[in-house]
Enzyme design. Structure first.
Site, short mmCIF file in Angstrom:
data_model
loop_
_atom_site.label_atom_id
_atom_site.label_comp_id
_atom_site.label_asym_id
_atom_site.label_seq_id
_atom_site.Cartn_x
_atom_site.Cartn_y
_atom_site.Cartn_z
N LYS A 71 -56.56 22.26 65.23
CA LYS A 71 -55.44 23.15 64.87
C LYS A 71 -55.71 23.81 63.51
O LYS A 71 -54.90 23.76 62.61
CB LYS A 71 -54.12 22.38 64.85
CG LYS A 71 -53.74 21.69 66.14
CD LYS A 71 -52.91 22.59 67.02
CE LYS A 71 -52.51 21.99 68.34
NZ LYS A 71 -52.79 20.64 68.68
N ILE A 75 -57.26 29.19 54.92
CA ILE A 75 -57.83 30.47 54.50
C ILE A 75 -59.17 30.64 55.21
O ILE A 75 -59.78 29.64 55.67
CB ILE A 75 -58.02 30.53 52.96
CG1 ILE A 75 -58.95 29.41 52.48
CG2 ILE A 75 -56.66 30.48 52.25
CD1 ILE A 75 -59.41 29.56 51.04
N THR A 78 -62.15 28.22 54.27
CA THR A 78 -61.98 26.82 54.69
C THR A 78 -62.11 26.71 56.20
O THR A 78 -62.73 25.77 56.71
CB THR A 78 -60.63 26.28 54.19
OG1 THR A 78 -60.53 26.54 52.79
CG2 THR A 78 -60.49 24.80 54.43
N PRO A 176 -51.38 22.90 77.70
CA PRO A 176 -50.95 21.52 77.47
C PRO A 176 -49.48 21.36 77.81
O PRO A 176 -48.75 22.34 77.95
CB PRO A 176 -51.17 21.34 75.96
CG PRO A 176 -51.00 22.71 75.38
CD PRO A 176 -51.32 23.71 76.48
N ALA A 180 -46.71 13.78 80.44
CA ALA A 180 -45.79 13.17 79.47
C ALA A 180 -44.76 14.15 78.91
O ALA A 180 -43.62 13.78 78.65
CB ALA A 180 -46.59 12.53 78.33
N ALA A 186 -49.59 22.17 88.83
CA ALA A 186 -49.64 23.27 89.79
C ALA A 186 -48.82 24.46 89.30
O ALA A 186 -49.20 25.61 89.49
CB ALA A 186 -49.13 22.79 91.15
N ARG A 200 -51.74 11.84 77.65
CA ARG A 200 -51.23 10.51 78.00
C ARG A 200 -51.29 10.20 79.49
O ARG A 200 -51.58 9.06 79.87
CB ARG A 200 -49.79 10.35 77.48
CG ARG A 200 -49.74 10.13 75.97
CD ARG A 200 -48.37 10.39 75.41
NE ARG A 200 -48.07 11.82 75.31
CZ ARG A 200 -46.95 12.33 74.81
NH1 ARG A 200 -46.01 11.51 74.39
NH2 ARG A 200 -46.78 13.64 74.74
O1 3DU Z 1 -48.71 15.38 75.84
P1 3DU Z 1 -50.09 14.84 76.16
O2 3DU Z 1 -50.25 13.39 75.88
O3 3DU Z 1 -50.53 15.26 77.54
O4 3DU Z 1 -51.13 15.54 75.12
C1 3DU Z 1 -51.21 16.92 74.94
C2 3DU Z 1 -52.35 17.25 74.01
O5 3DU Z 1 -52.39 18.66 73.79
C3 3DU Z 1 -52.24 16.65 72.62
O6 3DU Z 1 -53.58 16.41 72.15
C4 3DU Z 1 -51.58 17.71 71.79
O7 3DU Z 1 -51.94 17.64 70.43
C5 3DU Z 1 -52.15 18.98 72.42
N1 3DU Z 1 -51.27 20.15 72.33
C6 3DU Z 1 -50.02 20.16 72.83
O8 3DU Z 1 -49.56 19.16 73.38
C7 3DU Z 1 -49.22 21.31 72.70
C8 3DU Z 1 -49.69 22.43 72.13
O9 3DU Z 1 -48.92 23.51 72.07
C9 3DU Z 1 -50.98 22.42 71.66
C10 3DU Z 1 -51.76 21.26 71.79
#
Ligand code: 3DU
Length: 222
Positions: A71, A75, A78, A176, A180, A186, A200
């Site tokens: 994430k 700047i 960096t 993502p 969880a 889908a 998860r």
């Molecule tokens: O909720 P989960 O356990 O399926 O993990 C989702 C992953 O995706 C986790 O590493 C989180 O940091 C990343 N992620 C998001 O969940 C949501 C976002 O908008 C961006 C990244």
């Protein structure tokens, strides 16, 4: 077959990116091994890197496309330094934020060289609607202008994935929020995502390989 520090385009065979956020390092390793051939990428975020050390990127990169979800939001200089370190460890892709501005995203793209950069647009959690949703379309346009490989868009809001797909054309969309966080694989794929990111629901499953196979089947039978 072992691949050594393979870089380049993510191959979308399974349409799943596994987020290995387990901080029990032995468990994370075992999930990584079980999933390397059953998903298109292993995503590594701060929880595992802080628990295992940066060498976990190198370790996973020997058998999978590793997407470093740092994430990145700093700047340009960096950002460049962070991306160079991730790529040197074997990352094939990195994730950065857009809110730091176009110069910061461009610095990631330039430093990544053959590795791919994915830009976060609207985040999948409820708080993602407070700020990121208001700028998601701008973030997506910025990602395209800066030459990113793709964007991250919320599986929890497939209707937003559909809108963002209209902006990014054929760039990749990784979604993502499946399992969880309540999103359905889908639905995200139907809305235009290329792959779902699943954490998860895979690394906490009794049998992560079986869980991945089930998600893949759900996507195929959509
Ligand atoms: O909720 P989960 O356990 O399926 O993990 C989702 C992953 O995706 C986790 O590493 C989180 O940091 C990343 N992620 C998001 O969940 C949501 C976002 O908008 C961006 C990244």
């Amino acid at each position: 077959m072992a691949r050594t520090l393979r870089r380049g385009t993510m191959r979308l065979k399974h349409r799943i990116v596994a987020a290995i956020d387990a901080t029990d390092v032995a468990h994370a390793r075992s999930v990584g091994r079980a999933l390397a051939d059953r998903v298109d990428a292993l995503k590594v975020n701060w929880p595992l890197v802080l628990a295992a050390g940066p060498s976990i990127v190198k370790e996973f990169a020997a058998s999978a496309y590793v997407l470093c979800d740092f994430k990145i939001a700093d700047i340009p200089n960096t950002n460049r330094l962070i991306v160079e370190q991730a790529v040197a460890l074997g990352a094939s892709g990195v994730i950065c934020h857009a809110f730091a501005g176009e110069d910061s995203v461009r610095a990631c793209v330039e430093a990544a060289k053959e590795a791919e950069v994915f830009v976060v647009t609207e985040m999948s959690h409820p708080g993602g609607q407070e700020f990121t949703a208001k700028h998601a379309e701008e973030f997506a346009r910025l990602a395209v202008r800066a030459g990113a490989a793709g964007i991250i868009a919320p599986a929890t809001r497939p209707e937003r994935v559909r809108i963002l797909r209209g902006i990014v054309g054929n760039r990749l969309i990784l979604s993502p929020g499946v399992g969880a966080q309540g999103g359905k694989p889908a639905d995200a794929i139907r809305a235009g995502a290329d792959a779902v990111i699943v954490g998860r629901a895979l690394y906490e499953a009794a049998d992560p390989a079986k869980a991945a196979t089930e998600i893949e089947a759900e996507i195929r039978n959509r």
